[in-house]
Design a protein around this motif. Structure first.
Motif, PDB file in Angstrom:
ATOM      1  N   TRP A 115       0.774  -1.150   0.126  1.00 34.00           N
ATOM      2  CA  TRP A 115       0.116   0.079  -0.035  1.00 34.00           C
ATOM      3  C   TRP A 115       0.885   1.065  -0.123  1.00 34.00           C
ATOM      4  N   ILE A 143       3.297   3.689   7.179  1.00 34.23           N
ATOM      5  CA  ILE A 143       2.429   4.724   6.416  1.00 34.23           C
ATOM      6  C   ILE A 143       3.308   5.827   5.993  1.00 34.23           C
ATOM      7  N   SER A 144       3.315   6.225   4.845  1.00 30.86           N
ATOM      8  CA  SER A 144       4.289   7.175   4.129  1.00 30.86           C
ATOM      9  C   SER A 144       5.611   7.074   4.134  1.00 30.86           C
ATOM     10  N   ILE A 159       7.118   6.268   6.658  1.00 31.04           N
ATOM     11  CA  ILE A 159       7.738   6.929   7.831  1.00 31.04           C
ATOM     12  C   ILE A 159       7.461   6.371   9.007  1.00 31.04           C
ATOM     13  N   ILE A 160       6.197   6.116   9.269  1.00 29.87           N
ATOM     14  CA  ILE A 160       5.703   5.684  10.494  1.00 29.87           C
ATOM     15  C   ILE A 160       5.010   4.248  10.584  1.00 29.87           C
ATOM     16  N   TRP A 165      -9.576  -2.019  21.609  1.00 33.15           N
ATOM     17  CA  TRP A 165      -8.885  -1.009  20.468  1.00 33.15           C
ATOM     18  C   TRP A 165      -7.434  -0.979  20.682  1.00 33.15           C
ATOM     19  N   LEU A 217       2.187   2.490  17.431  1.00 31.63           N
ATOM     20  CA  LEU A 217       2.886   3.323  16.448  1.00 31.63           C
ATOM     21  C   LEU A 217       4.389   3.304  16.714  1.00 31.63           C
ATOM     22  N   LEU A 232       8.138   5.356  15.134  1.00 32.13           N
ATOM     23  CA  LEU A 232       8.565   6.184  14.257  1.00 32.13           C
ATOM     24  C   LEU A 232      10.396   6.087  14.400  1.00 32.13           C
ATOM     25  N   TYR A 290      -1.529   2.492  22.334  1.00 33.41           N
ATOM     26  CA  TYR A 290      -2.606   3.040  22.889  1.00 33.41           C
ATOM     27  C   TYR A 290      -3.456   2.031  22.923  1.00 33.41           C
ATOM     28  N   HIS A 339      -8.141   4.111  28.798  1.00 33.50           N
ATOM     29  CA  HIS A 339      -7.677   4.689  27.697  1.00 33.50           C
ATOM     30  C   HIS A 339      -6.070   4.661  28.197  1.00 33.50           C
ATOM     31  N   VAL A 345      -1.911   4.892  27.355  1.00 35.06           N
ATOM     32  CA  VAL A 345      -0.676   5.125  26.304  1.00 35.06           C
ATOM     33  C   VAL A 345       0.330   4.774  27.173  1.00 35.06           C
ATOM     34  N   LEU A 372      -0.327   9.221  30.502  1.00 37.62           N
ATOM     35  CA  LEU A 372      -1.526  10.125  30.503  1.00 37.62           C
ATOM     36  C   LEU A 372      -1.856  10.182  31.965  1.00 37.62           C
ATOM     37  N   ASP A 373      -1.176   9.318  32.607  1.00 37.72           N
ATOM     38  CA  ASP A 373      -1.708   9.222  34.275  1.00 37.72           C
ATOM     39  C   ASP A 373      -3.425   8.941  34.335  1.00 37.72           C
TER      40      ASP A 373
END
Lengths: 168, 742
Positions: free
Chosen positions: B552, B606-607, B609-610, B638, B642, B644, B656, B689, B691, B717-718
């Motif tokens: 892709w 993606i691109s 790059i990442i 979910w 990621l 990089l 995440y 949630h 991270v 994010l605590d």
């Protein structure tokens, strides 16, 4: 699509979807309830409970805003002079943890004692077996100022063979 | 003659170069390098499109093309194993353009090999069931250092402390009876008394691959594989000495709510692991040790752990290999059970005896003999024990001791044979003896005898058909004997378009654990009552799916989609009997449940790059009779990862995970709390949630040192949430890790 666009989308997803999660009850500010906490250490360990005078019905921690007098604990509690652990702490142990919610802030606590209930009468059959003292001298109780955003900790040593002066 | 040839060739080249240099036009020069490692790419080719001009890149990664007539051109850089890059350039007379061109390596798509699906090596594309694999490269690149970190982002998997739930198989089980089997190099690692997983007993620094089978796996693995199988494989030593060392130290940050602050300074955690692997002639040896201290973000929740692992191998010949391992671990931790209240979520209940601690030991040791009769027939004999022992210390006078010692003696013989070009058969016998000694469980003995077989037929063009089944006969002292037959069937179709389709069905079961049948104790104000009439849990799993690997935007990508349906019968659940002053718990078979769902995973770069890996699992777990949500299950999982690469050895990774709020908790617990306030604020729960992020610095490229530094941030994010009732999940913690491998 450029890298920064992906990063922006992912960042937005993450940061907008979460609001910090759980928080203490009855608070919607970063300031929750405030507690006086500490550890009670029984000198000599579990074995020294045999030196406890009379029966041990319950063990509580009581924190006084004013120095307690002979009128007894109940009056201090009813007049809002004292805060306490509502249920008995463990006994026949080496040490024990306590925490007392302090609703009025800031407040100076001048006397924190570990009370032994030795009979059925909650109001009269109480004996102080340990006091909070930063000097280690149980004849000289220390005070502590309870404030928000502060760890309010008062550890107490109980020595059954050397009880502090009784304030009641 | 050769010398003459070189001299002549050099002379011609020199003359040709002088001629070019004197020609009119512009020049292009520069360097070509690997985009990830930023190393020179000697041998890459630079050419100017639609012309005969070009150059080969030198050992130092440089190139030079001269005498290019004025005009607009496309400069193409290419090399085998890398994606080509095209640049538009404008050449003017006497100009020299300078470029640094980065080429991104093409991932070689060797088919992933899995073992757990059929107890022998096969391509993942031939497997008719959903299976996720984390291989050695991923473990290293993602800096995974703990088994729960490895499992936490696998699609459809949900971790709650040491409990693994695959596609909703488990809820809140009081630490009893895992519905997912755990294997270490094929050896079962569920404890004999409680049937739970002991993550700290696994030698993770030696782990090379983790495979997760989703759906019932009892047709090969027997009891416990009701919801799936987690299979862990350790690294095989090679002639090259492999030394590994990892140390970390970090802190939990202070919680933002004053009411939750329990320490004057941020509590610390630290530890190290070290291992060595080496093969010397016919011998191979692996040794590793590790220790960890965690003060915890909660008061009275500290723990100390250690582990030792050693694996020895001897090759009698190229056909016969004997391997043995010993794995032992210990833990000493405070007896944290649940919070004081949500207001005081980092403190234990008031009056907690601070002297009480849980001390536990685990020992697993096994021998495995593998013999290849020929290239198509092999036999595996495996025998070993897994012992667990835990007891509490520092009890108050009169408080019941909670301790248990369990030993599982497991024996297996497996014969695999390729009967002809199209038919592969795997069969085996298994005998398990489980012995428990405990004042709370008594001294029960459990025996399980099993036989299994599985056939794979690949005679149909593009199709592989799998059929198999397993008999298990289980008997535990005075409890009733259980006879189970668990069949499985599946088909995979590798279409000429490169898309793999799969469909499977299978049956699973889990015999009740000793802890569920025989527990008789008082625990935090609750009396647990034994139930010898418990029946095994049973399940049927159905699944259909497809997967496809494709490019892709010139990026290697893959997508996997599946639909699943699990029918669960006679689930063992704790039933509370509550009166005004006390509560009893009895484990009973009650729940008939259905979990339907769909799962999609996508991976790409993606691109260019990442890197991105994302998975979404949607589930509808319901109690069949009542048509209400099954307790303690999330309908949405979910996970997104990621990564990089920043160059110069630096890389940023971020993970995440979103886990939807559990719709339903057991209504009995709500009632229990309203009457006795056993677990204050047990209903407090939110969506998760979380991270996790890390900055990795690999010193290999810059300083040629085999060292990786990682700044790890967990829950950065605590975000405050619970994974199990009355337990605030780990808050933000930051750690620095040093890892060396040479």
């Amino acid at each position: 699509m450029k890298l920064h666009t992906y990063l922006l989308i992912v960042s937005l997803l993450i940061f907008t979807s979460c609001n910090g999660g759980l928080e203490p009850n009855n608070t919607h500010s970063p300031i929750g309830k405030t507690y006086l906490t500490g550890i009670i250490t029984y000198k000599g360990g579990k074995a020294n409970w045999k030196f406890a005078q009379d029966s041990v019905v319950a063990i509580r921690v009581v924190a006084f805003k004013h120095y307690p007098d002979s009128s007894g604990i109940l009056k201090d509690i009813l007049t809002g002079n004292a805060f306490f652990t509502p249920t008995s702490l463990a006994f026949n142990v080496d040490s024990s943890l306590y925490s007392i919610e302090i609703p009025e802030l800031p407040v100076e606590i001048v006397y924190i004692g570990v009370a032994q209930q030795y009979g059925a009468d909650l109001t009269k059959q109480q004996r102080v077996i340990g006091v909070y003292s930063i000097t280690g001298d149980n004849t000289k109780p220390s005070s502590i100022i309870i404030e928000r955003d502060k760890l309010n900790r008062a550890d107490i040593i109980v020595d059954f063979e050397n009880l502090p002066p009784q304030p009641f | 003659m050769k010398l003459l040839y070189y001299v002549s060739f050099s002379l011609i080249l020199t003359l040709f170069s002088v001629q070019l240099a004197e020609a009119k036009g512009g020049c292009v020069k520069g360097q070509v390098q690997d985009s990830l490692r930023e190393l020179p790419l000697a041998g890459a080719t630079i050419r100017i499109e639609s012309t005969a001009r070009g150059a080969n890149v030198t050992k130092t990664g440089e190139f030079f093309i001269s005498a290019i007539p004025e005009g607009n051109y496309n400069l193409i850089a290419s090399m085998i194993g890398y994606y080509s890059t095209k640049l538009s350039i404008t050449i003017k007379d006497n100009d020299t353009l300078t470029f640094i061109i980065s080429l991104r390596p093409q991932e070689i798509r060797a088919a992933t090999i899995v073992v757990s699906a059929s107890k022998h090596s096969q391509s993942i594309q031939d497997v008719p069931i959903s299976i996720s694999v984390i291989d050695a490269q991923q473990l290293q690149e993602r800096n995974i250092t703990k088994i729960d970190d490895a499992l936490r982002y696998i699609p459809g998997v949900n971790i709650s402390r040491d409990q693994v739930s695959i596609r909703g198989s488990s809820g809140f089980a009081l630490g009893l009876g895992s519905r997912v089997a755990l294997l270490l190099d094929g050896f079962p690692m569920l404890s004999g008394d409680n049937g739970d997983m002991k993550f700290d007993a696994l030698p993770f620094i030696n782990v090379e691959r983790v495979e997760v089978i989703k759906g019932a796996g009892s047709a090969l693995y027997g009891t416990g594989a009701l919801g799936g199988v987690v299979s862990i494989f350790t690294k095989e030593p090679t002639e090259k000495l492999d030394v590994r060392f990892r140390a970390f130290g970090g802190l939990f940050t202070q919680p933002k709510y004053d009411a939750w602050k329990v320490f004057n300074s941020p509590p610390e955690q630290y530890g190290f692991d070290a291992g060595i692997l080496k093969k010397i002639d016919d011998f191979s040896i692996t040794v590793s040790v590790g220790t960890k201290y965690d003060k915890s973000y909660r008061e009275f929740d500290d723990s100390k752990r250690w582990n030792f692992y050693s694996k020895l191998g001897y090759s009698f010949s190229t056909k016969t290999i004997l391997t043995g391992f010993i794995n032992t671990a210990g833990e000493d931790h405070a007896n944290w059970v649940y919070w004081n209240s949500l207001d005081s979520a980092t403190r234990p209940p008031t009056g907690t005896n601070l002297n009480e601690r849980i001390n536990s030991q685990k020992l697993a040791t096994a021998l495995e003999l593998k013999h290849f009769f020929n290239e198509e027939v092999f036999l595996i004999l495996r025998s070993g024990i897994f012992s667990t022992d835990f007891h509490n210390e520092g009890l108050e006078t009169g408080v019941q001791a909670i301790n248990s010692a369990a030993t599982v003696f497991n024996n297996e013989a497996q014969l695999s044979a390729k009967l002809n070009r199209d038919l592969f058969l795997t069969s085996g016998l298994n005998a398990t003896f489980n012995s428990v000694e405990s004042p709370i469980y008594g001294s029960p003995k459990q025996r399980i005898f099993s036989a299994y077989t599985q056939a794979e037929y690949s005679g149909l063009r593009h199709f592989i058909v799998t059929v198999g089944g397993r008999f298990d006969a289980e008997k535990t002292d005075s409890a009733e004997r259980n006879i189970q037959f668990n069949p499985k069937a599946g088909v995979s179709y590798n279409s000429p378009l490169g898309i793999q389709f799969r469909a499977s069905m299978g049956r699973g079961f889990r015999a009740p654990m000793v802890g569920e049948r025989f527990a008789a104790l008082r625990f935090q104000g609750i009396t647990v009552v034994p139930n010898l009439r418990l029946l095994p849990e049973e399940s049927w799993s159905f699944e259909g799916g497809m997967s496809h690997e494709f490019d892709w935007n010139d990026s290697p990508s893959s997508i996997d989609i599946s639909y699943f349906q699990n029918e669960l019968f006679q689930l063992v659940e704790p039933i509370f009997q509550i009166n005004s002053s006390a509560a009893n718990i009895k484990f009973e078979n009650i729940t008939r449940a259905r979990i339907q769902g769909a799962e999609i995973t996508f991976q790409s770069f993606i691109s260019k790059i990442i890197g991105l890996e994302t998975s979404l699992t949607l589930m509808n777990p319901r109690i069949y009779q009542l048509d209400i949500p099954l307790a303690f299950r999330s309908p949405v999982l979910w996970y997104t990862k990621l990564y990089l690469p920043l160059g110069n050895g630096f890389e940023v990774q971020a993970d995440y995970r979103f886990i939807a709020r559990v719709e339903q908790i057991d209504p009995q617990i709500t009632e229990l709390n309203s009457k006795l306030n056993i677990i204050p604020d047990a209903e407090a729960r939110v969506a998760n949630h979380v991270v996790d992020a890390r900055l990795i610095y690999n010193l290999k490229d810059t300083f040629n040192a085999p060292i990786t530094l990682t700044l790890n941030g967990k829950n950065i994010l605590d975000y405050y949430y619970v994974e199990i009732l009355g337990n605030l999940a780990p808050i933000r913690n930051i750690s620095l890790q040093v890892e060396a491998r040479w």
